[in-house]
Write a protein that holds these residues in place. Sequence first.
Motif, short mmCIF file in Angstrom:
data_model
loop_
_atom_site.label_atom_id
_atom_site.label_comp_id
_atom_site.label_asym_id
_atom_site.label_seq_id
_atom_site.Cartn_x
_atom_site.Cartn_y
_atom_site.Cartn_z
N MET A 1 0.85 -1.19 0.00
CA MET A 1 0.00 0.00 0.00
C MET A 1 0.88 1.25 0.00
SD MET A 1 -1.85 2.50 1.85
CE MET A 1 -1.04 2.21 3.41
N ASN A 2 0.66 2.13 -0.98
CA ASN A 2 1.43 3.37 -1.05
C ASN A 2 0.64 4.52 -0.44
OD1 ASN A 2 3.50 2.12 -2.45
ND2 ASN A 2 2.50 2.52 -4.43
N THR A 3 1.21 5.14 0.58
CA THR A 3 0.54 6.34 1.07
C THR A 3 1.08 7.51 0.25
OG1 THR A 3 2.26 6.64 2.73
CG2 THR A 3 0.26 5.53 3.43
N VAL A 4 0.26 8.51 0.11
CA VAL A 4 0.72 9.68 -0.66
C VAL A 4 0.73 10.89 0.25
CG1 VAL A 4 -0.15 8.80 -2.86
CG2 VAL A 4 -1.59 10.27 -1.46
N SER A 5 1.67 11.76 0.01
CA SER A 5 1.72 12.97 0.83
C SER A 5 1.51 14.23 -0.01
CB SER A 5 3.05 13.04 1.58
OG SER A 5 4.10 12.82 0.68
N LYS A 6 1.44 14.02 -1.32
CA LYS A 6 1.19 15.17 -2.21
C LYS A 6 0.10 14.77 -3.21
CE LYS A 6 5.49 15.92 -3.80
NZ LYS A 6 6.45 15.02 -3.16
N ALA A 7 -0.75 15.73 -3.54
CA ALA A 7 -1.85 15.43 -4.47
C ALA A 7 -1.32 14.92 -5.80
CB ALA A 7 -2.69 16.68 -4.69
N ILE A 8 -0.17 15.39 -6.16
CA ILE A 8 0.39 15.00 -7.46
C ILE A 8 0.74 13.52 -7.50
CG2 ILE A 8 2.80 15.62 -6.92
CD1 ILE A 8 2.22 17.03 -9.95
N ASP A 9 0.91 12.93 -6.33
CA ASP A 9 1.25 11.50 -6.29
C ASP A 9 0.02 10.58 -6.34
OD1 ASP A 9 3.90 12.21 -6.10
OD2 ASP A 9 3.83 12.29 -3.90
N LEU A 10 -1.17 11.14 -6.33
CA LEU A 10 -2.38 10.30 -6.43
C LEU A 10 -2.37 9.59 -7.78
CD1 LEU A 10 -5.13 12.76 -5.11
CD2 LEU A 10 -4.40 10.64 -4.00
N PRO A 11 -2.97 8.40 -7.85
CA PRO A 11 -3.04 7.73 -9.15
C PRO A 11 -3.64 8.65 -10.21
CG PRO A 11 -3.92 6.33 -7.43
CD PRO A 11 -3.63 7.64 -6.79
N ILE A 12 -3.06 8.60 -11.38
CA ILE A 12 -3.52 9.51 -12.44
C ILE A 12 -4.86 9.06 -13.01
CG2 ILE A 12 -2.98 10.28 -14.81
CD1 ILE A 12 -0.01 10.28 -13.85
N GLU A 13 -5.06 7.75 -13.02
CA GLU A 13 -6.27 7.23 -13.65
C GLU A 13 -7.53 7.76 -12.96
OE1 GLU A 13 -7.86 2.98 -15.32
OE2 GLU A 13 -7.10 3.03 -13.28
N GLU A 14 -8.42 8.30 -13.77
CA GLU A 14 -9.69 8.81 -13.25
C GLU A 14 -10.78 7.77 -13.46
OE1 GLU A 14 -10.08 11.46 -11.60
OE2 GLU A 14 -8.30 12.64 -12.08
N LEU A 15 -11.47 7.41 -12.39
CA LEU A 15 -12.59 6.47 -12.55
C LEU A 15 -13.93 7.20 -12.59
CD1 LEU A 15 -11.24 3.64 -10.24
CD2 LEU A 15 -11.31 3.68 -12.73
N VAL A 16 -13.85 8.51 -12.36
CA VAL A 16 -15.06 9.32 -12.46
C VAL A 16 -14.93 10.16 -13.73
CG1 VAL A 16 -16.48 11.07 -11.33
CG2 VAL A 16 -15.23 9.42 -9.95
N HIS A 17 -15.96 10.11 -14.54
CA HIS A 17 -15.93 10.89 -15.78
C HIS A 17 -16.01 12.38 -15.47
CE1 HIS A 17 -16.31 7.38 -18.29
NE2 HIS A 17 -17.40 6.99 -17.67
N PRO A 18 -15.40 13.19 -16.33
CA PRO A 18 -15.56 14.62 -16.12
C PRO A 18 -17.02 15.02 -16.34
CG PRO A 18 -14.28 14.16 -18.12
CD PRO A 18 -14.60 12.85 -17.51
N GLY A 19 -17.50 15.89 -15.49
CA GLY A 19 -18.88 16.35 -15.65
C GLY A 19 -19.84 15.41 -14.95
#
Lengths: 400, 299
Positions: free
Chosen positions: B1-19
């Motif tokens: 499990m990777n914890t993140v400390s910066k928003a930029i480190d969040l997984p890039i893949e979006e599972l929610v569509h824009p809009g």
Amino acid sequence: MHCIETGNTAAATGVKLARTQVIAAYPITPQTPLTEKLSEFVAAGEMKAEYIPVESEHSALSVCIAASSAGARAFTATSANGLLYMHEQIHWAAGARLPIVMCVVNRGVGAPWSVWNDHQDSMSQRDTGWIHLHAASHQQIIDTVIQAFRIAETVRIPVMVCYDGYLLSHTYMPYEVPDQDKVDRFLAGSAPARLLDPSSPMNLNTVTLPNTRPDVRGDIAPAYMEIRHCLQQDLTRTTAVVEQADRDYRDLTGRGGHPLYECYRCEDAEFIAICLGSLSRQLRGVVDSLRSASVKTGVIALRLYRPFPAEQLVPELDKARGVLVFEKALSYGYEGPLFSELKAALYHGSRRPVLHNCIVGLGGRTITTADLHTALADFCVDPETVRKASPQWIGLAPLK
Amino acid sequence: MNTVSKAIDLPIEELVHPGNRACSGCGLSLIYRTALKALGRDTILVVPPSCLTVLQGLYPIAATQLPCVNVTFASTAAAASGVQAALRAQGRQNTLVAAWAGDGGTSDIGIQALSGACERQENFIYICYDNEAYMNTGVQRSGTTPAGALTTTTPLVGKAQQRKNVARIVAAHDIPYVATCSASYPLDLYNKMARARTMTGIRYFHIHTPCPAGWGFDPRFTVKMGKLAVETGLFELYEIENGRFSLTGASKRLLDKERTPVEKYFSVQSRFKVLPREQVERIQQETDRRWNELKQTQS
Ligand SMILES: Cc1ncc(C[n+]2csc(CCOP(=O)(O)OP(=O)(O)O)c2C)c(N)n1
Ligand code: SF4
């Protein structure tokens, strides 16, 4: 294999033979021994299924709805107030087109409390979009439960298998248990669709609009009304599926042959008694006795109640002079629901028999053979006069 | 499990569509996007009626790329149990089931099914996003609406009763993991959820989710509003893992920091405009008492 067991055990055995994968249930008399039996099968390793002992009937059917959406064969059972407590989910299961099978061990509903048999519980769920099958014997219970999975999975509509509390659920009677391999063959190729799967995501039961609209590809997607129309169309087509399932079942096991209703001595009958469930067996005796006095009577036990097999029933009924409808339920403020439906079914015919409605056995009131005999005999003598008293309560005790 | 400390480190893949169909500034759309990143693609969602049903979009549109079963209001946790049972029966062991309900769907109508699922020690993640009222039906009071808040069913003088502490109710079932989060602290949320993803058993998330439409504040202040709730000490971020309680993130840091007066939080939203002074003071005293206790147990 032959055995002598209760109707609840017959149902549980059918569920086991169908290799049901998820069972969820909540106890209520007289259904309880059925789910106890299933938990016993699972605990003993005789049956490989997930048994979820939930905290309410609402949750029992919720578990089945979700499990069925994820592609598992799901089963639950209940009676009376348990069924009423499921009401929201009963609509939901049919609207979501899930092939769940549920046994309804018929019992009168409160208030006041009653644990004994009548049909008010399943009748009150009549308009929910489920297929309703009624079994009249232990043999029919096990056969119908097995057939129900095939029917439900073919048309993607849930099935209620109804049978009489105590009269069938708790009595011991002989019946034949089909071999597992025959049931496997019968149900081969039948399974719930796996709708919930991350490898092909879908959003199920979303908010729909009053009017159709295009999807992202430009195809017109149905709105609520179209979706409901599909349910109605598929439900009415189910009659043929019920017949086919019964034919195939008969080919395999040698039993069945009366998918929609079962006639007893109706060929030349001038008067026909019609009812749901085990009462038909008692009426056979009455018919035999009237026949020996040269009154031409017969009995029809209706097995398929929804979709209502009007088209098939009408030719059976319209040759008769009179039809007497015995019901263990009432649409309060009017008459028996089956009676209303038969009247409506016969409306278009040119020859309409005289119809009369008898309300019997509410809350387990004893239905005596003598009472049934009197009702039917009187009707045969003077159907028109008797008809005027519809609906007639039979077995009602005088107060004071 | 990777914890993140910066928003930029969040997984890039979006599972929610824009809009999507949420109101602008909705706290729910923030957490939806972040949480789904933590849950990942191999997840089945279970959603009862709520703002989330609407956010998802109207048929045939869907806001997410995850399979989702919309269920009835009272049935969420039972339905999640059913999906899980089906997965077990089919040997699909890796797929995660995540139930996602509002505070009304959790604290009121759905609490029986939730309690049942906790008692049975089911295996799924249950997320309650707490916007502190029935928002989908137009801001009526729920079991978690705080005392003094104006809603359409607690008009004129506000809700008379305290709110239910659902996380504590759920924790009383001795489940493996309970966490509180806030829409204003997405990394805390992500990290807790990514960790919960790797656990088994029932895991409960209570997420404080500011709602500009229902609370009466400008949509651009959503994150500020959620932060104020935490900085005043009115909403605590914590975890209860196998019975062990620990404050986390901003709440943990609050142990040796000056807390913002609760008055500040109440004054910037219109739902508390009739809250009497004395009640604000009482709430401040109660909050101080609670934090003194926390300081003793957490230091
Ligand atoms: C049995 C039932 N009762 C009432 C409703 C109406 N209803 C739909 S959503 C909702 C409120 C949901 O509130 P909450 O769970 O707090 O989620 P939110 O809308 O705030 O996101 C209500 C009352 C319903 N759908 N089903
Ligand atoms: S009402 Fe509140 S919670 Fe619902 S979508 Fe709008 S902002 Fe979000």
